[in-house]
Enzyme design. Sequence first.
Site, PDB file in Angstrom:
ATOM      1  N   GLY A 278       0.832  -1.179   0.000  1.00  0.00           N
ATOM      2  CA  GLY A 278       0.000   0.000   0.000  1.00  0.00           C
ATOM      3  C   GLY A 278       0.872   1.236   0.000  1.00  0.00           C
ATOM      4  N   CYS A 279       0.243   2.374  -0.027  1.00  0.00           N
ATOM      5  CA  CYS A 279       1.000   3.626  -0.027  1.00  0.00           C
ATOM      6  C   CYS A 279       1.769   3.802   1.279  1.00  0.00           C
ATOM      7  CB  CYS A 279       0.062   4.810  -0.226  1.00  0.00           C
ATOM      8  SG  CYS A 279      -0.691   4.826  -1.853  1.00  0.00           S
ATOM      9  N   GLN A 280       1.209   3.350   2.383  1.00  0.00           N
ATOM     10  CA  GLN A 280       1.813   3.634   3.677  1.00  0.00           C
ATOM     11  C   GLN A 280       2.256   2.400   4.449  1.00  0.00           C
ATOM     12  OE1 GLN A 280      -1.757   5.395   4.705  1.00  0.00           O
ATOM     13  NE2 GLN A 280      -1.143   7.487   4.276  1.00  0.00           N
ATOM     14  N   SER A 281       1.758   1.240   4.058  1.00  0.00           N
ATOM     15  CA  SER A 281       2.082   0.050   4.837  1.00  0.00           C
ATOM     16  C   SER A 281       2.030  -1.189   3.957  1.00  0.00           C
ATOM     17  CB  SER A 281       1.112  -0.098   6.009  1.00  0.00           C
ATOM     18  OG  SER A 281      -0.203  -0.241   5.525  1.00  0.00           O
TER      19      SER A 281
END
Length: 146
Positions: free
Chosen positions: A54-57
Site C-alpha cells: 500500500g502507499c503507507q504500509s
Amino acid sequence: MNICPTNTSAAINELVCAFESLPSWEKRYFYLIELGKQLPSLPSDENQALHFNGCQSSVWLTTSLQTQEDAPRLHFLADSDSKIVRGLIAVLHRVYSGQTPDFILNYDIDALFEQLALEQHINAGRRNGLHAMEMHIKGIARSYTA
C-alpha cells in the site's frame, strides 16, 4: 441513541456496539489499534502469504477453506506493519473469517465501515489497500461458489 443490531453475527454486533459506545474519533482510533493487537499473527514460516503493498504500509494475507457443519467456510490470517491497518484488518477478520463464501460475497462491508464511522477517518491510501484486500477475499470466495 442507536440500538445494537440483532440481524447479524455476534462478532459484528459486538463491533457495532463497541464503536457506538465510544464518543470520539480519538477513542475509536485507540480501540481500532487495540483490535489490531488482538489479531492472531501469521506464523513466521508462512511462505504462502500474499503480500499487498500500500502507499503507507504492507499487508500479508493467507487464506484457507475448511468445511464446517457441511458448509465450506473461508478462513484467513493477515498482518501489517502498521498499527491502524492491523486494526482495520481485525475488523475484516471478525466479519469475514469463518464465514461461507456466499456470506462474504453478499455482506456490505462498506456499510459497516460507515456505521462504525471509520470511512471518513481512513485516508485514501488505507481505503485503497482495504478495498484491495476486500476484493481479494471476495475473489477467493467467488472461486468457491458454483
